[in-house]
Scaffold this motif. Sequence first.
Motif, PDB file in Angstrom:
ATOM      1  N   ARG A   9       0.833  -1.207   0.000  1.00  0.00           N
ATOM      2  CA  ARG A   9       0.000   0.000   0.000  1.00  0.00           C
ATOM      3  C   ARG A   9       0.866   1.254   0.000  1.00  0.00           C
ATOM      4  O   ARG A   9       0.550   2.237  -0.692  1.00  0.00           O
ATOM      5  CB  ARG A   9      -0.927  -0.007   1.220  1.00  0.00           C
ATOM      6  CG  ARG A   9      -2.075  -0.988   1.133  1.00  0.00           C
ATOM      7  CD  ARG A   9      -3.149  -0.667   2.157  1.00  0.00           C
ATOM      8  NE  ARG A   9      -2.657  -0.709   3.521  1.00  0.00           N
ATOM      9  CZ  ARG A   9      -2.647  -1.792   4.283  1.00  0.00           C
ATOM     10  NH1 ARG A   9      -3.107  -2.954   3.793  1.00  0.00           N
ATOM     11  NH2 ARG A   9      -2.199  -1.759   5.513  1.00  0.00           N
ATOM     12  N   ARG A  10       1.947   1.222   0.764  1.00  0.00           N
ATOM     13  CA  ARG A  10       2.849   2.372   0.805  1.00  0.00           C
ATOM     14  C   ARG A  10       3.467   2.612  -0.570  1.00  0.00           C
ATOM     15  O   ARG A  10       3.557   3.763  -1.032  1.00  0.00           O
ATOM     16  CB  ARG A  10       3.944   2.134   1.835  1.00  0.00           C
ATOM     17  CG  ARG A  10       4.999   3.236   1.877  1.00  0.00           C
ATOM     18  CD  ARG A  10       6.115   2.875   2.842  1.00  0.00           C
ATOM     19  NE  ARG A  10       7.212   3.806   2.700  1.00  0.00           N
ATOM     20  CZ  ARG A  10       8.185   3.700   1.814  1.00  0.00           C
ATOM     21  NH1 ARG A  10       8.169   2.680   0.954  1.00  0.00           N
ATOM     22  NH2 ARG A  10       9.160   4.589   1.751  1.00  0.00           N
ATOM     23  N   LEU A  11       3.879   1.550  -1.244  1.00  0.00           N
ATOM     24  CA  LEU A  11       4.480   1.701  -2.561  1.00  0.00           C
ATOM     25  C   LEU A  11       3.484   2.268  -3.568  1.00  0.00           C
ATOM     26  O   LEU A  11       3.846   3.097  -4.409  1.00  0.00           O
ATOM     27  CB  LEU A  11       5.008   0.348  -3.059  1.00  0.00           C
ATOM     28  CG  LEU A  11       6.267  -0.190  -2.357  1.00  0.00           C
ATOM     29  CD1 LEU A  11       6.641  -1.550  -2.925  1.00  0.00           C
ATOM     30  CD2 LEU A  11       7.429   0.777  -2.514  1.00  0.00           C
ATOM     31  N   ARG A  12       2.221   1.821  -3.487  1.00  0.00           N
ATOM     32  CA  ARG A  12       1.197   2.353  -4.395  1.00  0.00           C
ATOM     33  C   ARG A  12       0.978   3.843  -4.160  1.00  0.00           C
ATOM     34  O   ARG A  12       0.820   4.624  -5.103  1.00  0.00           O
ATOM     35  CB  ARG A  12      -0.106   1.573  -4.214  1.00  0.00           C
ATOM     36  CG  ARG A  12      -0.114   0.202  -4.883  1.00  0.00           C
ATOM     37  CD  ARG A  12      -1.516  -0.344  -5.015  1.00  0.00           C
ATOM     38  NE  ARG A  12      -2.098  -0.663  -3.723  1.00  0.00           N
ATOM     39  CZ  ARG A  12      -2.043  -1.854  -3.148  1.00  0.00           C
ATOM     40  NH1 ARG A  12      -1.397  -2.848  -3.762  1.00  0.00           N
ATOM     41  NH2 ARG A  12      -2.603  -2.075  -1.976  1.00  0.00           N
ATOM     42  N   LEU A  13       0.957   4.256  -2.892  1.00  0.00           N
ATOM     43  CA  LEU A  13       0.797   5.672  -2.577  1.00  0.00           C
ATOM     44  C   LEU A  13       1.973   6.491  -3.084  1.00  0.00           C
ATOM     45  O   LEU A  13       1.799   7.597  -3.612  1.00  0.00           O
ATOM     46  CB  LEU A  13       0.638   5.852  -1.060  1.00  0.00           C
ATOM     47  CG  LEU A  13      -0.693   5.418  -0.455  1.00  0.00           C
ATOM     48  CD1 LEU A  13      -0.649   5.492   1.069  1.00  0.00           C
ATOM     49  CD2 LEU A  13      -1.841   6.290  -0.989  1.00  0.00           C
ATOM     50  N   VAL A  14       3.184   5.940  -2.906  1.00  0.00           N
ATOM     51  CA  VAL A  14       4.386   6.646  -3.375  1.00  0.00           C
ATOM     52  C   VAL A  14       4.347   6.800  -4.887  1.00  0.00           C
ATOM     53  O   VAL A  14       4.633   7.886  -5.423  1.00  0.00           O
ATOM     54  CB  VAL A  14       5.663   5.895  -2.927  1.00  0.00           C
ATOM     55  CG1 VAL A  14       6.893   6.443  -3.644  1.00  0.00           C
ATOM     56  CG2 VAL A  14       5.840   6.008  -1.422  1.00  0.00           C
ATOM     57  N   ARG A  15       3.985   5.724  -5.593  1.00  0.00           N
ATOM     58  CA  ARG A  15       3.920   5.798  -7.056  1.00  0.00           C
ATOM     59  C   ARG A  15       2.868   6.809  -7.515  1.00  0.00           C
ATOM     60  O   ARG A  15       3.089   7.567  -8.460  1.00  0.00           O
ATOM     61  CB  ARG A  15       3.633   4.411  -7.634  1.00  0.00           C
ATOM     62  CG  ARG A  15       4.842   3.489  -7.653  1.00  0.00           C
ATOM     63  CD  ARG A  15       4.601   2.289  -8.552  1.00  0.00           C
ATOM     64  NE  ARG A  15       3.620   1.386  -7.979  1.00  0.00           N
ATOM     65  CZ  ARG A  15       3.921   0.307  -7.256  1.00  0.00           C
ATOM     66  NH1 ARG A  15       5.188   0.027  -7.008  1.00  0.00           N
ATOM     67  NH2 ARG A  15       2.982  -0.482  -6.783  1.00  0.00           N
ATOM     68  N   ALA A  16       1.699   6.821  -6.834  1.00  0.00           N
ATOM     69  CA  ALA A  16       0.644   7.770  -7.199  1.00  0.00           C
ATOM     70  C   ALA A  16       1.100   9.210  -6.953  1.00  0.00           C
ATOM     71  O   ALA A  16       0.853  10.108  -7.775  1.00  0.00           O
ATOM     72  CB  ALA A  16      -0.621   7.468  -6.409  1.00  0.00           C
ATOM     73  N   ALA A  17       1.777   9.442  -5.829  1.00  0.00           N
ATOM     74  CA  ALA A  17       2.259  10.791  -5.514  1.00  0.00           C
ATOM     75  C   ALA A  17       3.315  11.244  -6.511  1.00  0.00           C
ATOM     76  O   ALA A  17       3.316  12.392  -6.973  1.00  0.00           O
ATOM     77  CB  ALA A  17       2.809  10.831  -4.092  1.00  0.00           C
ATOM     78  N   LYS A  18       4.232  10.343  -6.857  1.00  0.00           N
ATOM     79  CA  LYS A  18       5.282  10.671  -7.824  1.00  0.00           C
ATOM     80  C   LYS A  18       4.678  10.988  -9.188  1.00  0.00           C
ATOM     81  O   LYS A  18       5.094  11.945  -9.859  1.00  0.00           O
ATOM     82  CB  LYS A  18       6.277   9.501  -7.943  1.00  0.00           C
ATOM     83  CG  LYS A  18       7.276   9.406  -6.805  1.00  0.00           C
ATOM     84  CD  LYS A  18       8.018   8.078  -6.779  1.00  0.00           C
ATOM     85  CE  LYS A  18       8.703   7.758  -8.078  1.00  0.00           C
ATOM     86  NZ  LYS A  18       9.825   8.681  -8.344  1.00  0.00           N
ATOM     87  N   ARG A  19       3.708  10.188  -9.617  1.00  0.00           N
ATOM     88  CA  ARG A  19       3.098  10.414 -10.932  1.00  0.00           C
ATOM     89  C   ARG A  19       2.325  11.731 -10.951  1.00  0.00           C
ATOM     90  O   ARG A  19       2.356  12.468 -11.955  1.00  0.00           O
ATOM     91  CB  ARG A  19       2.180   9.245 -11.275  1.00  0.00           C
ATOM     92  CG  ARG A  19       1.544   9.342 -12.661  1.00  0.00           C
ATOM     93  CD  ARG A  19       2.583   9.362 -13.748  1.00  0.00           C
ATOM     94  NE  ARG A  19       2.003   9.641 -15.060  1.00  0.00           N
ATOM     95  CZ  ARG A  19       2.586  10.327 -16.004  1.00  0.00           C
ATOM     96  NH1 ARG A  19       3.799  10.844 -15.811  1.00  0.00           N
ATOM     97  NH2 ARG A  19       1.992  10.515 -17.168  1.00  0.00           N
ATOM     98  N   SER A  20       1.647  12.055  -9.849  1.00  0.00           N
ATOM     99  CA  SER A  20       0.925  13.332  -9.774  1.00  0.00           C
ATOM    100  C   SER A  20       1.904  14.501  -9.861  1.00  0.00           C
ATOM    101  O   SER A  20       1.645  15.499 -10.549  1.00  0.00           O
ATOM    102  CB  SER A  20       0.139  13.412  -8.466  1.00  0.00           C
ATOM    103  OG  SER A  20      -0.806  12.366  -8.389  1.00  0.00           O
TER     104      SER A  20
END
Length: 624
Positions: free
Chosen positions: A421-432
């Motif tokens: 879940r943490r990795l998914r949040l990090v990827r979403a934040a980076k892409r945004s």
Amino acid sequence: MDLIASVVLLMAGLPLLLVAVVWRRSRGLAVFEAVHIVAGTGAVVTQRQLAGAGPWRSYPFLLNVLRGQVCLLGIDIQFALGVPVVYPAMPGLLSVSRLQQRMGLGFEDSQAVALACQGSVRLYLPALARALLCLLLVPRQPAVRGDEIRLFGVRIRNMTMKTMLEALCSQAQWGGETRRYAFVNADCLNIAYRNRSYRDTLAGCEAVFADGIGVRLGAAMTGQGVRDNLNGTDMFPRLCERLAEKGLGVYLLGGRDGVAEEAARRMRERFPNLIISGFHHGYFDAIDAMEVIDDINHSGAAVLLVSMGAPVQEAWIEKYQDHLRPRVCMGVGGLMDFYSGRVSRAPLWVRQIGMEWVWRLSQEPARLWRRYLIGNPLFLWRAWRERRAAGRAGGRRPGGDAAPWHPPVRAGRRGCSRHRRRLRLVRAAKRSLDILVSALAILMLSPLLLMVVTAIRLESPGPVFFKQCRVGKDGRPFNMWKLRSMYTDAEQRLAELRAVNEMQGGVLFKMKRDPRITRVGRLIRKASIDELPQLWNVLKGDMALVGPRPALPQEVDQYSLDHRQRLAARPGITCIWQVSGRSDIPFQQQVHLDMEYIHDQGFWTDVMLLVKTVPAVLLARGAY
């Protein structure tokens, strides 16, 4: 032996290979990728390996073993980088040097070991068995993330044998005040765990070094990688050799009567130019201590090695530090006993499988059984508790370090789910962040782009934008856009300039005065303006703002297995090495910095690197 083993392994792994092929095909991923290696005969061979990262990617290399191009156990396989390769021994699917590095013995001569084991079947089979035992019993070390590790509140300098020797010799030759140094093994850390005074003594040392397989395992359990197994026994002859070259003296203190003298005699025979300033046994009381110290100081020794056992030797050095003149004072445990011949050292093959403690226990069971049979499990249990406590404290590194601590993947179902879940949040934040910054940048920089486009068009004919195929995440190709900074025949002229490549490593091509670059191109390269169209690649999702630079397909063809780990992340416009020197950094170090980013990537990491990119671009250091 290689022929039989490779046939058996190929047949045994065939079902797993078929499963991997079906799985990757079903996801639209490439199954194989081509690499160019230099066979044992010196010929360049094109070999296919499994695409992506993982322990099975080298499985097709068994075909090379079957053909006699490489063997199962040997030296590192060299990849074809345009530089002639002459192997001193046969290259092997299992690398002796990598296995020794896994055990912290990277300073040992791996070529000599490979030549010896390949010299006869009698030696080759046991060496192969030891290599397999090492792979099965010794866990892979986590990535080294700094110059210090911490266990049980003790700060340990994370160095290689070479850098440690350089630091000691520099202090011995040029240092001012007396400095204390120490080694700690699993037993020492068990003592430090319950002995506050010993911990304080170690904290006052100039440096404390990691000694033994136990410390490596404990550090690995807490997510910390150790570079080399640093111990006094391996250090002593190497230190004596360097002291002999520099004309510096060493004083040996410790052991029973005659032990230090015999160790000094043997080492002088080995290094005739070595200055043995003096020696003394370690059985004296506090009344005689000042007489011994006077003898040490009048001897002119630059290095004092004290062999009294931990923690006595460290406490003695701390107590009399202000009275001692040698610039380097170091506790070295039972070193004198080994080099006097009183106690035999475990052979290299025993140390290669991490079983030196078993050898020591077999020699002195009555004295050492408690240290190893009770102490070793106790140490690992305490290391496990420290890892668990660090995980509960928010993933911080043991000892309260501010750097993030990365728990092992096998953290239980709940821990793995939280990590995903943490990795998914990090990827979403980076892409945004990528979408927002790239869109705003394109709008704001449009006038500048229009001016540069006009200048390029006026200076030389041809297209203004330059499209080039690059390799992205997981080896997927994409078209990367740049402003044209070279003449239109640059690719045709590249072959003529390969011989004057100024980039170390042979994979990348760089020249400070590349004749293919136009005058406008030189200016926009210096200011990194030619990279601005890549913001479109970021907006599309082919690239990210921060990540390893995308490589050319022909460069990826020359990547070694380690280099291919760069393809595990989406390529970016900037990264750590771009803000640390750019083209001035050798390729191997670029890979190391990219891997450091991939392991530690996060939203705020990207923000900080983007901020650091601004002065790096303005100063234009390493840009050409």
